[in-house]
Design an enzyme around this catalytic site. Sequence first.
Site, PDB file in Angstrom:
ATOM      1  N   GLY A  58      -0.707   0.229  -5.651  1.00 41.21           N
ATOM      2  CA  GLY A  58      -0.497   2.194  -6.025  1.00 41.21           C
ATOM      3  C   GLY A  58      -1.435   3.109  -5.702  1.00 41.21           C
ATOM      4  CG  ASP A  82      -0.024   3.198   5.689  1.00 35.54           C
ATOM      5  OD1 ASP A  82      -1.138   3.416   5.933  1.00 35.54           O
ATOM      6  OD2 ASP A  82       0.446   3.215   4.419  1.00 35.54           O
TER       7      ASP A  82
HETATM    8  C1  GLA Z   1       1.477   6.238   2.826  1.00 35.20           C
HETATM    9  C2  GLA Z   1       2.664   5.705   4.324  1.00 35.20           C
HETATM   10  C3  GLA Z   1       1.889   5.716   5.501  1.00 35.20           C
HETATM   11  C4  GLA Z   1       1.144   7.674   5.529  1.00 35.20           C
HETATM   12  C5  GLA Z   1       0.408   7.734   4.478  1.00 35.20           C
HETATM   13  C6  GLA Z   1       0.083   9.289   4.137  1.00 35.20           C
HETATM   14  O1  GLA Z   1       0.212   4.847   3.069  1.00 35.20           O
HETATM   15  O2  GLA Z   1       2.929   4.556   4.040  1.00 35.20           O
HETATM   16  O3  GLA Z   1       2.786   5.586   6.488  1.00 35.20           O
HETATM   17  O4  GLA Z   1       2.030   8.441   5.732  1.00 35.20           O
HETATM   18  O5  GLA Z   1       1.089   7.589   2.843  1.00 35.20           O
HETATM   19  O6  GLA Z   1      -0.740   9.418   5.061  1.00 35.20           O
END
Ligand code: GLA
Length: 384
Positions: free
Chosen positions: A120, A170
């Site tokens: 988190g 990510d």
């Molecule tokens: C999280 C989500 C990503 C992206 C970010 C904000 O990490 O998993 O896909 O949207 O937030 O940029």
Amino acid sequence: MEGVTDKRSLKTTFHSSDIIIESPGRINLIGEHLDYNGGQVLPAAINLKVRLNFKKNGTRKCNCYSKNYDNHFEIDLDKVEVSEKEWHNYFLGVVHFIEQAHPNKIKGFDCIVESDLPIGSGISSSAALECGFAKGLDALFSIGLSDDEVITISRDAEHHFVGTKCGIMDQFAVVRGKKGKLIRLDCNDLSFEYISANIEPYSIVLLNTNVSHNLATSEYNLRRQECDDALKAIQEKYPEHDVLARVPEDIVKEFESKLASKIFNRLLYVVQENARTITASEALENENLKTFGQKMFESHEGLRNLYQVSCEELDFLVDFAQEHEGVIGSRMMGGGFGGCTINLVHKDRMDSFITEAALAYDLKFNIRLSPYTVAIGDGVKRIK
Ligand code: GLA
């Protein structure tokens, strides 16, 4: 061999694993909440990791054990469905989507996970876990997953099992990260290039607020919905615009009086953040770090006021950083509502910045800050 459910046997697995995978967290220098809006982002994999040990166990059961939680659970391969426990869903989702694309390849196994990545905190411990898990199963059972499949399987697990309708940034960074390089990724067509992270004499410092407000998932999914609403409204008049991040600013202005102010603000943020990200990555290539840092501060302003995904703890740390002479750029990172700020800090001022920020934060919120000085590392890889 029987399914290995007791801790002692898992310990044996740990010491005699067939496969070991290291899977990194990610940072994102700029371009937040743009991946699901077809925008540009600038992430990288980091040197903080999840390590996963795998061993076949000759059964139809899969034993997953988290060292950090000291918690174990079992997957029955004949009954893979969404669980009430969030952390089980990362594993279940990956098994489900591999099974869907490559039926009957996965057999029983033991998997032990230990992680440097705080949950988190906006550095994507979840994508690290999912991609690392997919990569490990691929190696253990010779499935033949491509990198693209590892990315999409992990993203689908997040959407359909964990319940966050995340973008692709990510997973992309976790899989395609490269030592010393940032990834300039266009989330519209997934074209990308590596750019050198020439940030000397500055370092990347993450300050973890150690708060994670429980709005994070619901508000995240709501932002996606709000962006879809904005795009739909635009497309009624301009059907040719099908990528929110690329809607020209003059068209955006036209919608100021037509959209609810909240939706308009989301739209404005997305379009401005995309332009900022393009300017910032050009500045980086021209070694204009001051401009780059300025764009990070502006990004935070947008996330705070227009996109409204920050929180008082993050705002406090960014405000603090802005006043500190060693810092040239700072903003919240990741989905928001807690987690880390990312800061570009002069090497000579790093210690004083971290100490002073921790003290001020403790005084204000009575919460301990966790600082991380991160290096840009490689993406997920098999080390055994
Ligand atoms: C999280 C989500 C990503 C992206 C970010 C904000 O990490 O998993 O896909 O949207 O937030 O940029």
